[in-house]
Scaffold this active site. Structure first.
Site, PDB file in Angstrom:
ATOM      1  CE  LYS A  36       3.341   0.043   3.283  1.00 63.01           C
ATOM      2  NZ  LYS A  36       2.774   1.406   3.189  1.00 63.01           N
ATOM      3  CG  ASP A  43      -3.747  26.082 -12.082  1.00 65.20           C
ATOM      4  OD1 ASP A  43      -3.845  25.453 -11.021  1.00 65.20           O
ATOM      5  OD2 ASP A  43      -3.875  27.311 -12.176  1.00 65.20           O
ATOM      6  CD  GLU A  56      -5.891  30.886  -6.524  1.00 65.12           C
ATOM      7  OE1 GLU A  56      -6.675  29.932  -6.645  1.00 65.12           O
ATOM      8  OE2 GLU A  56      -4.673  30.785  -6.780  1.00 65.12           O
ATOM      9  N   GLY A  59       0.824  -1.206   0.000  1.00 59.89           N
ATOM     10  CA  GLY A  59       0.000   0.000   0.000  1.00 59.89           C
ATOM     11  C   GLY A  59       0.854   1.249   0.000  1.00 59.89           C
TER      12      GLY A  59
HETATM   13  P1  ADP Z   1       3.471   2.747   6.620  1.00 60.83           P
HETATM   14  O1  ADP Z   1       4.262   1.670   7.295  1.00 60.83           O
HETATM   15  O2  ADP Z   1       2.325   2.211   5.813  1.00 60.83           O
HETATM   16  O3  ADP Z   1       4.267   3.750   5.859  1.00 60.83           O
HETATM   17  P2  ADP Z   1       2.954   3.509   9.313  1.00 60.83           P
HETATM   18  O4  ADP Z   1       2.396   2.251   9.856  1.00 60.83           O
HETATM   19  O5  ADP Z   1       4.387   3.778   9.607  1.00 60.83           O
HETATM   20  O6  ADP Z   1       2.740   3.585   7.753  1.00 60.83           O
HETATM   21  O7  ADP Z   1       2.050   4.716   9.803  1.00 60.83           O
HETATM   22  C1  ADP Z   1       2.579   5.883  10.344  1.00 60.83           C
HETATM   23  C2  ADP Z   1       1.680   6.421  11.420  1.00 60.83           C
HETATM   24  O8  ADP Z   1       0.435   6.852  10.865  1.00 60.83           O
HETATM   25  C3  ADP Z   1       1.312   5.392  12.452  1.00 60.83           C
HETATM   26  O9  ADP Z   1       2.253   5.320  13.468  1.00 60.83           O
HETATM   27  C4  ADP Z   1      -0.025   5.896  12.960  1.00 60.83           C
HETATM   28  O10 ADP Z   1       0.152   6.897  13.930  1.00 60.83           O
HETATM   29  C5  ADP Z   1      -0.633   6.547  11.745  1.00 60.83           C
HETATM   30  N1  ADP Z   1      -1.546   5.633  11.039  1.00 60.83           N
HETATM   31  C6  ADP Z   1      -1.407   5.196   9.774  1.00 60.83           C
HETATM   32  N2  ADP Z   1      -2.438   4.393   9.435  1.00 60.83           N
HETATM   33  C7  ADP Z   1      -3.236   4.309  10.507  1.00 60.83           C
HETATM   34  C8  ADP Z   1      -4.462   3.630  10.772  1.00 60.83           C
HETATM   35  N3  ADP Z   1      -5.061   2.876   9.848  1.00 60.83           N
HETATM   36  N4  ADP Z   1      -5.014   3.768  11.997  1.00 60.83           N
HETATM   37  C9  ADP Z   1      -4.426   4.528  12.931  1.00 60.83           C
HETATM   38  N5  ADP Z   1      -3.272   5.197  12.738  1.00 60.83           N
HETATM   39  C10 ADP Z   1      -2.676   5.108  11.548  1.00 60.83           C
END
Ligand code: ADP
Length: 667
Positions: A229, A521, A445, A223
């Site tokens: 993730k 734009d 704008e 994703g």
């Molecule tokens: P990725 O690994 O997909 O790049 P992360 O897991 O590191 O993303 O997400 C970074 C931060 O964003 C997390 O620590 C959390 O605070 C927030 N976050 C991202 N997705 C969610 C979610 N689905 N629910 C709650 N917090 C989220």
């Protein structure tokens, strides 16, 4: 994306044990060596200076003369000189001596005896002479070796020359675990469901093996960045109450061939010792890129990948080891990684939908004081395209804004301001535009907003501003959809194109010249027009022919052309035509409503920021249209539900903007 967390770890990483790395030791040794060397030099310097002031060389004649005059107290004969202690000492408490070279004088002993002087010959100290010689030879060598060792260690980033290949795995204390559960991950229901099964495999392996089912070895989380993730992987470990080893793919690959492979080996060894546990490899594309790309390859990466594949084949699922990996570029992964028995499960962690965004906002606002005005639905509607980390950031930003304003609870206005801060940056109060520039930006704008309002397929204008923002926008219009949309019709896309080019059209109509302000734009309009023709089958000429495909589903809008050069040239001509038709339409609309354009632009110059309601009021007055019975539900600036449609949340139109790229409309 990580929030206040260590890239390889998490909130608990102060508890991590990492016996393999001792960077402090190396530093200490080098500091010790340098300090010793400096001390040695200083001592030598001082002792020679001190010796110089307490010793004086004289000639042999002067020595004999002193002897005859009875001025000598004692004499020591060394192998190379005669040290003379005079009777008269110039400095009380310090022994002052003279010295002179050894002369072959057979009568010296008689002369000394005759003068009644105490004298002796020094016995050579063979032991200390050898020690001195050894030190003089080997100390510089030792110092050079120490320095070399230190720099080698720095270069390899590993555990010194002996420990170059040690993995940088972070072990989570099994008592504390990751502390994250599925409750902390909002909105990713499908992903959670599929990982819930994995948790069950980990908790009850017997249940599955009894019936003959093979447990999965790994799952690949796919994703865009910031969708959660890493958070999901931690939640799997937290739910199953297992230790969590995490490493980034780029952390394996080092300068030396073989280092990555040995790190993989070490990581698995360590994990097997702690099994059942979870290994999480972030950015697996850094090592898992397909190997036969025809460019000669990268030995180090290939060896690392081979080792990873071998390790994945080598362990037994009943040991309770589970490997989770994350990537936002699944298309570049080596097919070998995705074969059954490796990362055979793919869990999609996509951008959250409207409900997902509401849930994420709620999770992050759990510990934030909110007042009654807060309506997460409105915020979620205005933040289409935003990912979890953006939303987490917005809630935090809103809390900071509330504190700055001296309140003890966050209100809706704070949240909306935070949306703008995250998407287009903070207001640049000290950026003063000239009067002429303000006029241009204002007309630009209002051009966007007016065309948007005049076309029924465009979304309602919520806010227009000419206050510059830190992320590059000199002004922008915010539109917010009335509902979350997953499909865009051709008419909507065309309307969007006309709206995109309307800023430039307004500039040309009013000032008879154009500025660089429309660059963003132009880029956006060209992308939409091209996608309509090459991907969405919205041109008469090419019909349903797929001429382009997305190069990366999750990262950016880059595409790959799937047609011949001649067709590509024709596509370009079609794009040009679509854009010039849109521009003509925008000009026509604006010329037909020139009065409204002038009045609203003048009002905007005066106020700097106007709400959608104010905008519509002026428009209706100028157009002499009766006010509808119920005004649209638009909230005043700062408390308004602002946003846009299929764009990434934030400004729709900007002048010399660098605001986030728009996401392609849903197919
Ligand atoms: P990725 O690994 O997909 O790049 P992360 O897991 O590191 O993303 O997400 C970074 C931060 O964003 C997390 O620590 C959390 O605070 C927030 N976050 C991202 N997705 C969610 C979610 N689905 N629910 C709650 N917090 C989220």
């Amino acid at each position: 994306m990580e929030n206040n967390q260590h890239p390889n770890g998490g909130p608990n990483n102060q508890n991590n044990q990492n016996p393999n790395r001792s960077p402090k030791n190396g530093q200490t040794i080098v500091i010790f060596l340098i300090v010793s060397l400096a001390a040695l030099i200083v001592i030598n310097l001082f002792s020679s200076m001190f010796q110089d002031s307490t010793r004086k060389e004289i000639s042999y004649n002067e020595f004999i003369e002193m002897l005859e005059n009875g001025e000598v107290a004692s004499v020591t004969l060394t192998s190379s000189e005669i040290d003379i202690v005079p009777i008269a000492q110039p400095f009380p408490g310090v022994e002052f001596t003279y010295y002179t070279g050894l002369v072959d004088d057979p009568e010296l002993a008689d002369k000394l005896l005759a003068a009644g002087v105490n004298f002796s010959k020094e016995v050579p100290d063979v032991g200390s002479a050898i020690l001195y010689n050894l030190l003089a030879t080997f100390l510089p060598l030792l110092i050079i070796w120490g320095l070399l060792w230190f720099f080698m260690r720095k270069m390899t980033k590993g555990g010194g020359m002996m420990g170059v290949g040690k993995a940088k795995a972070q072990v989570y204390d099994s008592q504390k675990e990751t502390g994250v559960t599925f409750k902390d991950v909002a909105g990713q229901d499908e992903a959670k469901e599929s990982l819930q099964e994995v948790v069950d495999f980990l908790e009850n392996p017997g249940k599955y093996s009894k019936i003959g089912a093979k447990l999965p070895k790994g799952a690949l989380l796919v994703g865009p960045p910031g969708t959660g993730k890493t958070l999901l992987a931690k939640a799997v470990a937290g739910e199953a109450k297992r230790p969590f080893f995490s490493i980034s793919g780029s952390g394996f690959v080092e300068m030396f061939v073989g280092v990555g492979a040995s790190r993989v080996r070490d990581l698995f060894e360590e994990a097997k010792k702690n099994a059942p546990c979870i290994i999480f490899i972030d950015e697996i594309d850094a090592i898992g890129k397909t190997r036969d790309n025809g460019y000669g390859g990268n030995d180090e990466r290939e060896q690392t990948l081979n080792q990873l594949l071998a390790e994945m084949d080598g362990f037994d699922t009943s040991s309770g080891l589970l490997i989770l990996a994350a990537t936002n570029r699944p298309e570049v992964l080596d097919p070998a990684l995705l074969r059954p028995g490796r990362f055979d499960r793919r869990v999609i962690v996509d951008r959250p939908d409207l409900k997902g965004r509401v849930d994420i906002l709620k999770v992050h606002a759990k510990n934030v004081n909110l007042d009654d005005s807060v309506d997460f639905d409105a915020i979620a509607l205005a933040t289409s395209g935003a990912v979890g980390s953006d939303l987490a950031n917005m809630v935090n930003e809103a809390a900071i804004l509330a504190v700055k304003k001296g309140r003890n609870a966050v209100c809706q206005a704070d949240l909306f301001e935070a949306v703008e801060v995250v998407m287009v940056g903070k207001e640049k109060k000290n950026k003063i535009l000239s009067q002429e520039e303000r006029r241009i930006v204002s007309y630009h704008e209002v051009g966007h907003a007016l065309v948007s309002a005049l076309q029924k397929d465009s979304e309602p204008v919520q806010k227009i501003t000419i206050v510059p923002r830190t992320m590059g926008a000199l002004g922008y219009v915010m539109n917010v959809p009335e509902e979350e949309k997953y499909l865009s019709s051709e008419a909507e896309m065309r309307a969007r194109l006309v709206e995109c080019v309307a800023g430039r059209a307004a500039e040309e109509i009013v000032f008879d010249s154009v500025t660089t302000g429309a660059s963003n734009d132009i880029e956006q309009a060209t992308r939409i027009a091209r996608a309509m023709i090459t991907q969405y089958g919205m041109s008469e000429k090419f019909g349903m022919m797929g001429l382009e495909s997305a190069a990366n589903q999750y990262l950016d809008n880059r595409t790959i052309l799937n047609c011949s050069d001649e067709t590509a040239a024709e596509v370009d001509r079609e794009v040009m035509k679509l854009l010039s038709d849109s521009y003509a339409k925008a000009k026509e609309l604006l010329l037909g409503h020139r009065d409204a354009l002038d009045k609203i632009a003048a009002y905007l110059i005066e106020k700097e920021t106007i709400t959608g309601k104010e905008f519509m009021e002026i428009l209706r007055k100028v157009e002499e249209k009766p006010e509808p019975e119920k005004a649209p539900d638009v909230i005043a600036l700062g408390t308004a539900a602002d946003g846009n449609s299929q764009e990434t949340a934030g400004a729709v139109s900007t002048v010399s903007g660098t605001e986030p790229e728009s996401a392609p409309p849903a197919e």
